[in-house]
Write an enzyme that holds these catalytic residues in place. Structure first.
Site, PDB file in Angstrom:
ATOM      1  N   HIS A  16     -15.586   2.285   1.191  1.00 33.20           N
ATOM      2  CA  HIS A  16     -16.392   1.235   1.831  1.00 33.20           C
ATOM      3  C   HIS A  16     -17.559   0.812   0.929  1.00 33.20           C
ATOM      4  CE1 HIS A  16     -14.266   2.484   5.474  1.00 33.20           C
ATOM      5  NE2 HIS A  16     -14.789   1.447   6.117  1.00 33.20           N
ATOM      6  N   ASP A  64      -6.480   3.404   4.963  1.00 28.34           N
ATOM      7  CA  ASP A  64      -7.885   3.840   5.061  1.00 28.34           C
ATOM      8  C   ASP A  64      -8.244   3.953   6.542  1.00 28.34           C
ATOM      9  OD1 ASP A  64     -10.526   4.519   4.255  1.00 28.34           O
ATOM     10  OD2 ASP A  64     -11.177   2.453   4.513  1.00 28.34           O
ATOM     11  N   SER A  65      -9.382   4.575   6.789  1.00 23.91           N
ATOM     12  CA  SER A  65      -9.895   4.667   8.166  1.00 23.91           C
ATOM     13  C   SER A  65     -10.257   3.283   8.694  1.00 23.91           C
ATOM     14  CB  SER A  65     -11.134   5.552   8.197  1.00 23.91           C
ATOM     15  OG  SER A  65     -12.162   4.966   7.417  1.00 23.91           O
ATOM     16  N   GLU A  73     -17.991  -1.868   8.204  1.00 19.32           N
ATOM     17  CA  GLU A  73     -17.027  -2.222   9.262  1.00 19.32           C
ATOM     18  C   GLU A  73     -17.516  -3.431  10.063  1.00 19.32           C
ATOM     19  OE1 GLU A  73     -13.897  -0.799  10.237  1.00 19.32           O
ATOM     20  OE2 GLU A  73     -14.071   0.020   8.224  1.00 19.32           O
ATOM     21  N   CYS A  98     -16.870   6.685  -1.660  1.00 20.38           N
ATOM     22  CA  CYS A  98     -16.250   6.223  -0.406  1.00 20.38           C
ATOM     23  C   CYS A  98     -15.841   4.781  -0.647  1.00 20.38           C
ATOM     24  CB  CYS A  98     -17.251   6.312   0.740  1.00 20.38           C
ATOM     25  SG  CYS A  98     -16.712   5.442   2.236  1.00 20.38           S
ATOM     26  N   CYS A 116      -8.875   6.270   0.694  1.00 12.97           N
ATOM     27  CA  CYS A 116      -9.926   6.900   1.498  1.00 12.97           C
ATOM     28  C   CYS A 116     -10.252   8.250   0.869  1.00 12.97           C
ATOM     29  CB  CYS A 116      -9.439   7.074   2.932  1.00 12.97           C
ATOM     30  SG  CYS A 116     -10.643   7.908   3.982  1.00 12.97           S
TER      31      CYS A 116
HETATM   32  N1  DGL Z   1     -13.451   4.716   3.253  1.00 15.69           N
HETATM   33  C1  DGL Z   1     -13.273   6.100   3.485  1.00 15.69           C
HETATM   34  C2  DGL Z   1     -13.648   6.952   2.314  1.00 15.69           C
HETATM   35  O1  DGL Z   1     -13.374   6.565   1.198  1.00 15.69           O
HETATM   36  C3  DGL Z   1     -13.584   6.638   4.855  1.00 15.69           C
HETATM   37  C4  DGL Z   1     -14.937   6.495   5.365  1.00 15.69           C
HETATM   38  C5  DGL Z   1     -15.036   6.946   6.790  1.00 15.69           C
HETATM   39  O2  DGL Z   1     -14.198   6.590   7.595  1.00 15.69           O
HETATM   40  O3  DGL Z   1     -15.991   7.677   7.101  1.00 15.69           O
HETATM   41  O4  DGL Z   1     -14.157   8.033   2.450  1.00 15.69           O
END
Ligand code: DGL
Length: 271
Positions: free
Chosen positions: A190, A14-15, A156, A188, A77
């Site tokens: 997150h 993931d990011s 984050e 997302c 992600c």
């Molecule tokens: N967690 C990621 C997603 O599912 C990336 C969110 C991001 O880095 O903007 O999209």
């Protein structure tokens, strides 16, 4: 014991720390597997970055997981899936890659009123991947999308509640509920960490969907087909090697908090 394909680890990418919400579901279903996680935290969020940049970073992250001997990769992600999954699969035609995507199909099936809301990053909202999902699975359903700018950064930083987080969540959840959405998709990875706030603000009549358990079932199915499942009777694993491009100590502290005390997180830099 020599490493064999079946006892090799599984890579999760993931990011940042969002994909840990997927890892929780993976480990719950596949407790005897071993895990390596790549968090490209120095370059998060991906949600507002150019497509070519996201593609290059995702390619690097998956390449590092492959170099570490992972038998499979999970793209945890939605932004990477929406912008780059075809490229990644083309780069690794002989490697098992399972990717998360917004749960548009189950949301469309479960909506009683025919209106669903998709909460996602700006890139996911604008991605051809999401447009394809809506065209394929949400015919006759009104799909409202919201680019939830700032939510990823909050997670984050570990800011999962409090007045500022409530206000940021309300800004996107309230308009969807007022427009009649009765199912909200966490588009997302997150966002599951904000789920208690999202559910509280949406109210009890609104269902919130996280596709992570479906990703875990898909990974299990594909590993089984390829004969790559770890022995189910072995010891459970909750140690995590977390490689990050961000500050290792800071990212590990947030990751440990998000995963809880049953996990042992060990950090290393992502080269
Ligand atoms: N967690 C990621 C997603 O599912 C990336 C969110 C991001 O880095 O903007 O999209």
């Amino acid at each position: 014991m020599p490493a064999t394909a079946a006892n090799a680890p599984i890579g999760v990418f993931d990011s940042g720390v969002g994909g840990l919400s997927v890892l929780r579901a993976l480990q719950a279903l596949l407790p005897t597997e071993r895990w390596i996680y790549v968090a490209d935290s120095a370059h998060a969020p991906y949600g507002d970055k150019p497509t070519a940049f996201v593609q290059a970073r995702a390619a690097h992250g998956l390449q590092r997981l492959r170099a570490a001997g992972c038998k499979a990769a999970v793209v945890a992600c939605n932004t990477v899936t929406g912008l780059s999954i075809e490229t990644l699969r083309a780069q690794h035609p002989d490697w098992l890659i399972v990717a998360i995507e917004p749960a548009v199909k189950p949301a469309a099936q479960r909506s009683r009123g025919g209106v669903i809301g998709v909460l996602a990053t700006r890139n996911t909202v604008a991605s051809p991947g999401l447009a394809r999902l809506i065209a394929a699975h949400a015919q006759g359903v009104r799909v409202l999308t919201r680019a939830c700018t700032g939510w990823v950064e909050r997670v984050e930083r570990g800011e999962l509640d409090g007045p500022a987080t409530e206000a940021a969540v309300a800004e996107h959840v309230h308009p969807l509920v007022q427009a009649g959405a009765d199912v909200l998709v966490l588009g997302c990875t997150h966002y599951p960490f904000l789920r208690p706030v999202i559910e509280r603000l949406a109210g009890p009549a609104v269902e919130v969907l996280d596709p992570a358990p479906a990703v875990a079932r898909e990974l299990q199915r594909r590993l089984q087909i390829q004969g790559l499942l770890a022995a189910p009777a072995g010891p459970p694993h909750s140690e995590l090697l977390l490689r990050t491009s961000g500050d290792v100590r800071t990212v590990c502290a947030v990751a440990q908090r998000l995963l809880g005390a049953t996990w042992q997180v060990r950090g290393a830099p992502l080269d």
